[in-house]
Design an enzyme around this catalytic site. Sequence first.
Site, PDB file in Angstrom:
ATOM      1  N   HIS A 189       0.842  -1.210   0.000  1.00 10.63           N
ATOM      2  CA  HIS A 189       0.000   0.000   0.000  1.00 10.63           C
ATOM      3  C   HIS A 189       0.878   1.262   0.000  1.00 10.63           C
ATOM      4  CE1 HIS A 189      -2.902  -2.711   2.436  1.00 10.63           C
ATOM      5  NE2 HIS A 189      -3.463  -2.550   1.258  1.00 10.63           N
ATOM      6  N   ARG A 219      -2.192  -5.945  -8.181  1.00  8.55           N
ATOM      7  CA  ARG A 219      -1.050  -6.835  -7.983  1.00  8.55           C
ATOM      8  C   ARG A 219      -0.874  -7.819  -9.128  1.00  8.55           C
ATOM      9  NH1 ARG A 219      -2.894  -7.959  -2.094  1.00  8.55           N
ATOM     10  NH2 ARG A 219      -4.667  -8.235  -3.439  1.00  8.55           N
ATOM     11  N   SER A 246      -2.780  -7.880   2.793  1.00 14.08           N
ATOM     12  CA  SER A 246      -3.079  -7.825   4.230  1.00 14.08           C
ATOM     13  C   SER A 246      -3.485  -9.211   4.715  1.00 14.08           C
ATOM     14  CB  SER A 246      -4.206  -6.829   4.496  1.00 14.08           C
ATOM     15  OG  SER A 246      -3.817  -5.538   4.102  1.00 14.08           O
TER      16      SER A 246
END
Length: 183
Positions: free
Chosen positions: A29, A102, A140
């Site tokens: 991030h 990604r 995450s």
Amino acid sequence: MGKHKKGEEQDMGKVAIYPGSFDPITYGHIDIVERALEIFDKVIVAIAVNEEKRPLFSVEERLHMVKAFFKDTPKVIVDSFKGLLVDYVAKTNAIVILRGLRATSDFEYEFHMASMNRTLDTHLDTLFMMTSKDYFFVSSRTIKEVARLGGGVEGLVPDLVVRRLKEKFKLPVTKKKHIRWDD
Ligand code: PNS
């Protein structure tokens, strides 16, 4: 683009909104935010309050971790929002939604979300930035899983996040610097 102006009088320059769960924030991030700052004058990191997702960290905890990281970066504003993203964006000076991509696996979800947001607000565009190669495998979700199982996540999330994960899971985090493919 350009419709979203609250208080045209205060010129904040070009503002992007970077929304997400940030549960927790990762260097993936942060890499997106830092690169976006080369394009935009301000980036609003907007943490979604979505209890349905059963986040590990409360919104206050997530806000604290993100604010702590960017405390010396005045071009980054950290905030949280409830409800629809388009409604939140409309209350800001942002001209665009920013998201990191990604891999191709992200594409479908992101495409749906960007299309829905543009349907809800036809003036609102989503800008995608490819995640750097160093972080394309970092999410995450995997960070939480690795930390929960006692693996090292140093180098993938800020030190404060490492400590908070350790506290959450009441587990020692190993001293390993990076997770490698062959680990
Ligand atoms: O980090 P995430 O979980 O992939 O972020 C998803 C997020 C928070 C950007 C998305 O769920 C969102 O915008 N939530 C707010 C509610 C909303 O506007 N939903 C409609 C968009 S499809």
